[in-house]
Design a protein around this motif. Structure first.
Motif, PDB file in Angstrom:
ATOM      1  N   SER A  76      -5.275  -6.634   0.123  1.00 11.53           N
ATOM      2  CA  SER A  76      -5.138  -7.526   1.285  1.00 11.53           C
ATOM      3  C   SER A  76      -5.035  -6.728   2.580  1.00 11.53           C
ATOM      4  O   SER A  76      -4.692  -7.272   3.632  1.00 11.53           O
ATOM      5  CB  SER A  76      -3.890  -8.405   1.122  1.00 11.53           C
ATOM      6  OG  SER A  76      -3.994  -9.222  -0.011  1.00 11.53           O
ATOM      7  N   ARG A  77      -5.298  -5.412   2.507  1.00  7.03           N
ATOM      8  CA  ARG A  77      -5.297  -4.483   3.639  1.00  7.03           C
ATOM      9  C   ARG A  77      -3.922  -4.363   4.301  1.00  7.03           C
ATOM     10  O   ARG A  77      -3.819  -4.107   5.505  1.00  7.03           O
ATOM     11  CB  ARG A  77      -6.350  -4.907   4.672  1.00  7.03           C
ATOM     12  CG  ARG A  77      -7.763  -4.910   4.093  1.00  7.03           C
ATOM     13  CD  ARG A  77      -8.802  -5.269   5.130  1.00  7.03           C
ATOM     14  NE  ARG A  77     -10.137  -5.257   4.552  1.00  7.03           N
ATOM     15  CZ  ARG A  77     -11.252  -5.515   5.237  1.00  7.03           C
ATOM     16  NH1 ARG A  77     -11.181  -5.811   6.535  1.00  7.03           N
ATOM     17  NH2 ARG A  77     -12.418  -5.492   4.638  1.00  7.03           N
ATOM     18  N   ARG A  78      -2.884  -4.491   3.503  1.00  5.83           N
ATOM     19  CA  ARG A  78      -1.515  -4.305   4.001  1.00  5.83           C
ATOM     20  C   ARG A  78      -0.998  -2.992   3.406  1.00  5.83           C
ATOM     21  O   ARG A  78      -0.139  -2.968   2.533  1.00  5.83           O
ATOM     22  CB  ARG A  78      -0.666  -5.512   3.599  1.00  5.83           C
ATOM     23  CG  ARG A  78      -1.150  -6.787   4.287  1.00  5.83           C
ATOM     24  CD  ARG A  78      -0.623  -8.042   3.636  1.00  5.83           C
ATOM     25  NE  ARG A  78       0.821  -8.130   3.676  1.00  5.83           N
ATOM     26  CZ  ARG A  78       1.506  -9.148   3.156  1.00  5.83           C
ATOM     27  NH1 ARG A  78       0.848 -10.163   2.595  1.00  5.83           N
ATOM     28  NH2 ARG A  78       2.821  -9.179   3.211  1.00  5.83           N
ATOM     29  N   ARG A  79      -1.561  -1.928   3.904  1.00  2.83           N
ATOM     30  CA  ARG A  79      -1.389  -0.628   3.258  1.00  2.83           C
ATOM     31  C   ARG A  79       0.032  -0.083   3.349  1.00  2.83           C
ATOM     32  O   ARG A  79       0.530   0.530   2.397  1.00  2.83           O
ATOM     33  CB  ARG A  79      -2.376   0.379   3.842  1.00  2.83           C
ATOM     34  CG  ARG A  79      -3.816   0.035   3.511  1.00  2.83           C
ATOM     35  CD  ARG A  79      -4.763   1.126   3.938  1.00  2.83           C
ATOM     36  NE  ARG A  79      -6.119   0.873   3.466  1.00  2.83           N
ATOM     37  CZ  ARG A  79      -7.114   1.734   3.578  1.00  2.83           C
ATOM     38  NH1 ARG A  79      -6.924   2.902   4.162  1.00  2.83           N
ATOM     39  NH2 ARG A  79      -8.309   1.428   3.119  1.00  2.83           N
ATOM     40  N   ALA A  80       0.696  -0.284   4.459  1.00  6.72           N
ATOM     41  CA  ALA A  80       2.054   0.250   4.603  1.00  6.72           C
ATOM     42  C   ALA A  80       2.997  -0.386   3.582  1.00  6.72           C
ATOM     43  O   ALA A  80       3.789   0.309   2.935  1.00  6.72           O
ATOM     44  CB  ALA A  80       2.567   0.012   6.022  1.00  6.72           C
ATOM     45  N   GLU A  81       2.903  -1.715   3.439  1.00  6.40           N
ATOM     46  CA  GLU A  81       3.746  -2.398   2.459  1.00  6.40           C
ATOM     47  C   GLU A  81       3.362  -1.991   1.034  1.00  6.40           C
ATOM     48  O   GLU A  81       4.224  -1.824   0.161  1.00  6.40           O
ATOM     49  CB  GLU A  81       3.606  -3.913   2.624  1.00  6.40           C
ATOM     50  CG  GLU A  81       4.138  -4.442   3.937  1.00  6.40           C
ATOM     51  CD  GLU A  81       3.700  -5.876   4.175  1.00  6.40           C
ATOM     52  OE1 GLU A  81       4.446  -6.784   3.757  1.00  6.40           O
ATOM     53  OE2 GLU A  81       2.608  -6.077   4.759  1.00  6.40           O
ATOM     54  N   ALA A  82       2.071  -1.830   0.818  1.00  7.70           N
ATOM     55  CA  ALA A  82       1.599  -1.430  -0.509  1.00  7.70           C
ATOM     56  C   ALA A  82       2.134  -0.058  -0.884  1.00  7.70           C
ATOM     57  O   ALA A  82       2.545   0.169  -2.034  1.00  7.70           O
ATOM     58  CB  ALA A  82       0.076  -1.432  -0.547  1.00  7.70           C
ATOM     59  N   ARG A  83       2.151   0.874   0.083  1.00  7.06           N
ATOM     60  CA  ARG A  83       2.609   2.235  -0.210  1.00  7.06           C
ATOM     61  C   ARG A  83       4.046   2.246  -0.715  1.00  7.06           C
ATOM     62  O   ARG A  83       4.383   3.000  -1.627  1.00  7.06           O
ATOM     63  CB  ARG A  83       2.465   3.121   1.035  1.00  7.06           C
ATOM     64  CG  ARG A  83       1.069   3.697   1.219  1.00  7.06           C
ATOM     65  CD  ARG A  83       1.071   4.861   2.193  1.00  7.06           C
ATOM     66  NE  ARG A  83       1.342   4.417   3.552  1.00  7.06           N
ATOM     67  CZ  ARG A  83       0.412   4.022   4.416  1.00  7.06           C
ATOM     68  NH1 ARG A  83      -0.858   3.999   4.045  1.00  7.06           N
ATOM     69  NH2 ARG A  83       0.726   3.654   5.639  1.00  7.06           N
ATOM     70  N   ARG A  84       4.900   1.426  -0.085  1.00  4.93           N
ATOM     71  CA  ARG A  84       6.304   1.409  -0.505  1.00  4.93           C
ATOM     72  C   ARG A  84       6.431   0.986  -1.970  1.00  4.93           C
ATOM     73  O   ARG A  84       7.124   1.624  -2.765  1.00  4.93           O
ATOM     74  CB  ARG A  84       7.103   0.450   0.386  1.00  4.93           C
ATOM     75  CG  ARG A  84       8.540   0.243  -0.062  1.00  4.93           C
ATOM     76  CD  ARG A  84       9.275  -0.690   0.873  1.00  4.93           C
ATOM     77  NE  ARG A  84       8.712  -2.025   0.920  1.00  4.93           N
ATOM     78  CZ  ARG A  84       8.972  -2.971   0.015  1.00  4.93           C
ATOM     79  NH1 ARG A  84       9.769  -2.711  -1.009  1.00  4.93           N
ATOM     80  NH2 ARG A  84       8.433  -4.168   0.129  1.00  4.93           N
ATOM     81  N   LEU A  85       5.727  -0.077  -2.340  1.00  3.11           N
ATOM     82  CA  LEU A  85       5.819  -0.571  -3.714  1.00  3.11           C
ATOM     83  C   LEU A  85       5.155   0.376  -4.709  1.00  3.11           C
ATOM     84  O   LEU A  85       5.670   0.603  -5.810  1.00  3.11           O
ATOM     85  CB  LEU A  85       5.175  -1.957  -3.799  1.00  3.11           C
ATOM     86  CG  LEU A  85       6.032  -3.078  -3.210  1.00  3.11           C
ATOM     87  CD1 LEU A  85       5.174  -4.283  -2.848  1.00  3.11           C
ATOM     88  CD2 LEU A  85       7.124  -3.478  -4.180  1.00  3.11           C
ATOM     89  N   LEU A  86       4.010   0.938  -4.311  1.00 10.64           N
ATOM     90  CA  LEU A  86       3.316   1.849  -5.219  1.00 10.64           C
ATOM     91  C   LEU A  86       4.092   3.141  -5.422  1.00 10.64           C
ATOM     92  O   LEU A  86       4.108   3.704  -6.529  1.00 10.64           O
ATOM     93  CB  LEU A  86       1.915   2.136  -4.691  1.00 10.64           C
ATOM     94  CG  LEU A  86       0.971   0.920  -4.686  1.00 10.64           C
ATOM     95  CD1 LEU A  86      -0.302   1.233  -3.920  1.00 10.64           C
ATOM     96  CD2 LEU A  86       0.651   0.483  -6.120  1.00 10.64           C
ATOM     97  N   GLY A 118       7.410   6.359  -9.059  1.00 10.49           N
ATOM     98  CA  GLY A 118       8.682   6.990  -9.401  1.00 10.49           C
ATOM     99  C   GLY A 118       9.262   6.423 -10.692  1.00 10.49           C
ATOM    100  O   GLY A 118       9.777   7.169 -11.537  1.00 10.49           O
ATOM    101  N   GLY A 119       9.175   5.100 -10.862  1.00 11.72           N
ATOM    102  CA  GLY A 119       9.696   4.476 -12.077  1.00 11.72           C
ATOM    103  C   GLY A 119       8.961   4.944 -13.319  1.00 11.72           C
ATOM    104  O   GLY A 119       9.577   5.292 -14.328  1.00 11.72           O
ATOM    105  N   PHE A 120       7.649   4.981 -13.258  1.00 14.62           N
ATOM    106  CA  PHE A 120       6.859   5.411 -14.415  1.00 14.62           C
ATOM    107  C   PHE A 120       7.115   6.892 -14.728  1.00 14.62           C
ATOM    108  O   PHE A 120       7.204   7.274 -15.903  1.00 14.62           O
ATOM    109  CB  PHE A 120       5.369   5.186 -14.168  1.00 14.62           C
ATOM    110  CG  PHE A 120       4.958   3.738 -14.163  1.00 14.62           C
ATOM    111  CD1 PHE A 120       5.420   2.862 -15.129  1.00 14.62           C
ATOM    112  CD2 PHE A 120       4.096   3.244 -13.183  1.00 14.62           C
ATOM    113  CE1 PHE A 120       5.034   1.526 -15.132  1.00 14.62           C
ATOM    114  CE2 PHE A 120       3.706   1.912 -13.176  1.00 14.62           C
ATOM    115  CZ  PHE A 120       4.184   1.050 -14.153  1.00 14.62           C
TER     116      PHE A 120
END
Length: 509
Positions: A400-410, A415-417
């Motif tokens: 959805s081209r919301r890269r900043a928000e995506a980076r935080r979750l990714l 880190g979790g994996f």
């Protein structure tokens, strides 16, 4: 009981306690040959049924019913135990008969002025779970545990079954406590139950993110089950090991263990469900959704079985259909599964359904579904599933081209994996993170991003401090803490204390 029958029966009990099920069955057959009375025949068939449950899970309920009818007039308590065992054995094949037998058992116990046989209560709990009445099911589970404990805790079979039910209902602390007790008992004096107790404890470890511990326990359980000739339990151990290997991306080992498990016990719904779930985690981690769809068609797990109520393979199949572009089939599967998830009231199941809803929803309607899933993961404390939701959410945001928000979750997913050792899933998260044009946020980046005061506040929040407690520790007002938190949220891209704490833990700050 004739002296010879008594001697053979007692020797069979000892052999079973020592984990030698083959010898126990031989001794029970010897006892039958000595023409025991009706009560003794009942005890022989009851013990034999419990042994057969671990060997192949087939065939003993008819003998139990025959002998229960013979003994009911003289020993209603024994008859109740036999009816309860028959009910437990037949559930899944004939649920209507299982319920009739369980209620007959409870009635026989009542007429004998005895506590209900725990296996009758657990059978009813399972049947109610299939029907979606989980509140009533949980009441029966707790009654079963209470009945065992009041009976001095010697009914290890029933205690294990209750622990398994608590595991299915995601009450991991309760399940762990019962299972650790059974492992202790198993090592000391009830070796027959040691493989299943260890393996189920390993399954709890898988769910709660302790993969190394799970692998060690299930490997030991597999060795012991092979030695005891418990084919059904061998198959169960193989699927647990496959689940660990699937998360770690060990494809050859995972597939080999799944194939062996299905060869041993393909007729058992739970073995098929756990085998399919392991394959689902493996193939999705390797980004091979069509392979999962093919496996689901091949294995064939019944939708309406207890196994499909408590083993979450269907959400994985939904995700696979989304990834191959079959949105219509994904929606059909999800609509059916979502009803089941809500009925079971299990946080992980509802979270998986919400994640899937986020995957199939049109933009920008996907966000509330992912947010609900993350809230539920916080309650369930299943780190692998949380990381999966963070990955899926980040993927949708990136597209959805919301890269900043995506980076935080990714970054959080990666880190979790990585902490879990889920190599193939970590690689998926790493690729997605790279596609955002960013990099994983490091501890040094966060230190550089925040002011010294903000770092102090963030550290206290990570430890669980309230605004008032943080204010007292830093000798400032709660409003000052609120001001700093607002700045921190904006800088690192989170919206709550829970998200901040998880973000800091994920990035080792």
């Amino acid at each position: 009981m004739s002296p010879s029958a008594a001697s053979s029966f007692s020797a069979a009990e000892v052999a079973l306690t020592e984990g030698d099920t083959e010898r126990a069955l031989t001794l029970l057959e010897e006892a039958r040959q000595h023409h025991p009375d009706a009560r003794t025949r009942g005890k022989i068939e009851l013990l034999g049924a419990r042994i057969e449950m671990w060997s192949d899970g087939l065939g003993a309920h008819e003998r139990l019913l025959t002998e229960a009818a013979r003994v009911e007039r003289d020993d209603r308590t024994l008859a109740a135990a036999m009816l309860a065992e028959a009910a437990y054995l037949v559930q899944g094949e004939d649920d209507e008969l299982a319920e009739v037998l369980a209620r007959r058992s409870i009635d026989a116990s009542r007429r004998a002025r005895a506590r209900p046989a725990p296996m009758s209560l657990l059978t009813l709990a399972n049947l109610l779970t299939v029907r979606g009445d989980t509140k009533a099911a949980e009441r029966f589970m707790r009654k079963a545990v209470s009945s065992v404990q009041r009976g001095r805790g010697g009914d290890y079979e029933a205690l294990f079954r209750a622990a398994a039910n608590f595991f299915w209902f995601e009450e991991y602390a309760t399940a762990r406590g019962l299972l650790e007790h059974l492992v202790s008992v198993g090592r000391d004096r009830a070796k027959t139950f040691l493989p299943v107790a260890l393996d189920t404890l390993a399954a709890v470890d898988v769910r709660t993110g302790r993969l190394a511990s799970a692998s060690a326990k299930s490997t030991e359980a597999l060795r012991l089950a092979r030695l005891a000739g418990q084919d059904l339990q061998v198959a169960s151990c193989l699927t647990t090991l496959a689940s660990v290997e699937a998360r770690r991306g060990l494809a050859d080992r995972c597939r080999a263990h799944v194939d062996e498990a299905l060869a041993l016990a393909s007729g058992t719904p739970f073995v098929r469900a756990y085998a399919l779930q392991a394959m689902a985690v493996l193939e999705l981690g390797l980004d091979r959704p069509q392979a999962l769809i093919d496996a689901a068609n091949s294995v064939g797990v019944e939708w309406n079985s207890l196994a499909s109520r408590v083993v979450d393979w269907i959400p994985d199949l939904v995700e696979a259909h989304v990834r191959v572009g079959n949105r219509k089939e994904a929606l059909r599967l999800l609509d059916e599964y979502a009803v089941v998830a809500e009925q079971t009231r299990r946080p992980t199941a509802i979270a998986a359904a919400s994640r899937c809803r986020g995957l199939v929803s049109r933009s920008p309607e996907f966000e509330p579904h992912f947010e609900r899933a993350l809230e539920l993961h916080a309650r369930a404390r299943t780190p692998f599933e949380r990381a999966r939701t963070e990955l899926a959410y980040g993927e949708r945001l990136r597209r959805s081209r919301r890269r900043a928000e995506a980076r935080r979750l990714l970054a959080a997913a990666l880190g979790g994996f990585e902490r879990l050792g889920a190599a193939s899933w970590a690689e998926r998260a790493r690729r997605e993170l790279a596609a955002t044009g960013g990099k994983r946020i490091s501890a040094d980046d966060i230190v550089a991003l925040l002011t010294p005061h903000e770092l102090q506040v963030a550290a206290l929040v990570r430890k669980g401090a309230t605004n008032k407690q943080a204010a007292g520790a830093l000798f400032v007002s709660p409003k000052t803490i609120e001001y700093h938190l607002a700045n921190i949220y904006a800088k690192v891209g989170v919206r709550s204390r829970t998200e901040l704490s998880h973000f800091l833990s994920t990035n080792d700050v």
